[in-house]
Design an enzyme around this catalytic site. Sequence first.
Site, PDB file in Angstrom:
ATOM      1  CG  ASN A 173      -2.002   1.034   1.334  1.00  0.00           C
ATOM      2  OD1 ASN A 173      -1.977   2.125   0.444  1.00  0.00           O
ATOM      3  ND2 ASN A 173      -2.346   1.292   2.900  1.00  0.00           N
TER       4      ASN A 173
ATOM      5  CE  LYS B 119      -0.024   2.748   4.579  1.00  0.00           C
ATOM      6  NZ  LYS B 119      -0.504   3.820   6.395  1.00  0.00           N
TER       7      LYS B 119
ATOM      8  CG  HIS C  92      -5.916   1.920   5.158  1.00  0.00           C
ATOM      9  ND1 HIS C  92      -5.582   2.309   6.047  1.00  0.00           N
ATOM     10  CD2 HIS C  92      -4.972   0.427   5.419  1.00  0.00           C
ATOM     11  CE1 HIS C  92      -4.371   2.617   6.722  1.00  0.00           C
ATOM     12  NE2 HIS C  92      -4.470   1.410   5.570  1.00  0.00           N
TER      13      HIS C  92
ATOM     14  CD  GLU D  90      -3.526   5.411   6.932  1.00  0.00           C
ATOM     15  OE1 GLU D  90      -2.980   5.455   5.761  1.00  0.00           O
ATOM     16  OE2 GLU D  90      -1.578   5.231   7.595  1.00  0.00           O
TER      17      GLU D  90
ATOM     18  CD  GLU E 214      -3.557  -2.843   7.441  1.00  0.00           C
ATOM     19  OE1 GLU E 214      -2.554  -3.035   7.220  1.00  0.00           O
ATOM     20  OE2 GLU E 214      -4.596  -1.225   7.129  1.00  0.00           O
TER      21      GLU E 214
ATOM     22  N   GLY F 294       2.264   2.253  10.476  1.00  0.00           N
ATOM     23  CA  GLY F 294       3.055   3.653  10.704  1.00  0.00           C
ATOM     24  C   GLY F 294       4.138   3.457  11.902  1.00  0.00           C
TER      25      GLY F 294
ATOM     26  CB  SER G  14       4.715  -1.619  12.189  1.00  0.00           C
ATOM     27  OG  SER G  14       4.361  -0.096  12.760  1.00  0.00           O
TER      28      SER G  14
END
Length: 230
Positions: free
Chosen positions: A6, A8, A87, A89, A156, A162, A192
């Site tokens: 991904n 991003k 996701h 985010e 996740e 991250g 991670s």
Amino acid sequence: MIFAANFKTNHTRASTGEYIEVLLLETSLLKDDAVYIFPPTSALQASKEPIKIGAQNAYMTQNGAYTGEIGLDQLDEFAIRTIIIGHSERREILAESQEFIAKKFQFFKEHNFEIIYCIGEPPEIRERGDGAVLEYLSTQFEGIDTNYEKIMIAYEPIWAIGTGKSATIDEISITHNALRELTKAPLLYGGSVNSNNIQQIAKIDNVDGVLVGSASLNAKDFLELISLSK
Ligand code: PEP
């Protein structure tokens, strides 16, 4: 295994092209795995065997007046049939609600897309233990058909994304075993994942693949991660 990168909001059309060329030099390494790249929207392009290109996001429309979004017309141009939905985010930064996510899921399911469906708990839920985590995750399945034949589920934990702090082997194992009770879908872990932990993560029962952000941005690092998982 399934390896999904991904990007991003990283990489351009040019650098995504270069990245794919680097991966294609190692097709013998990739041949036993399913490798997906999710570049930013401006870098979408046709898949190149054995690498599949997917969309990080799209709107639930063929086309129309949805400023800033893309729909099926734009995905069809590159024959893209894979999308990430849910996701964290997008849930957190773009404020996508579970109801909205479920509608998006339904739309792309009806259009026969492969869907990487992401779930994951925030740190304050993890602190309350496995029971609280599983209860929280169950709310992220509202309106989602976990038996859809083209769903892959990515667990996740938000606090692991991250941060350089992956979930522990036990945390991944307990969560994935519980998810396995719910669905036969491939289960990915994300948060991670890197070349230092992939060997251990790849060995966990009911981990069928990984969704990788930061450690996928460099093509050689991503190849190394894939080779270390063997
Ligand atoms: C992600 O955001 O999907 C992700 C797994 O990111 P990272 O690998 O950087 O934690």
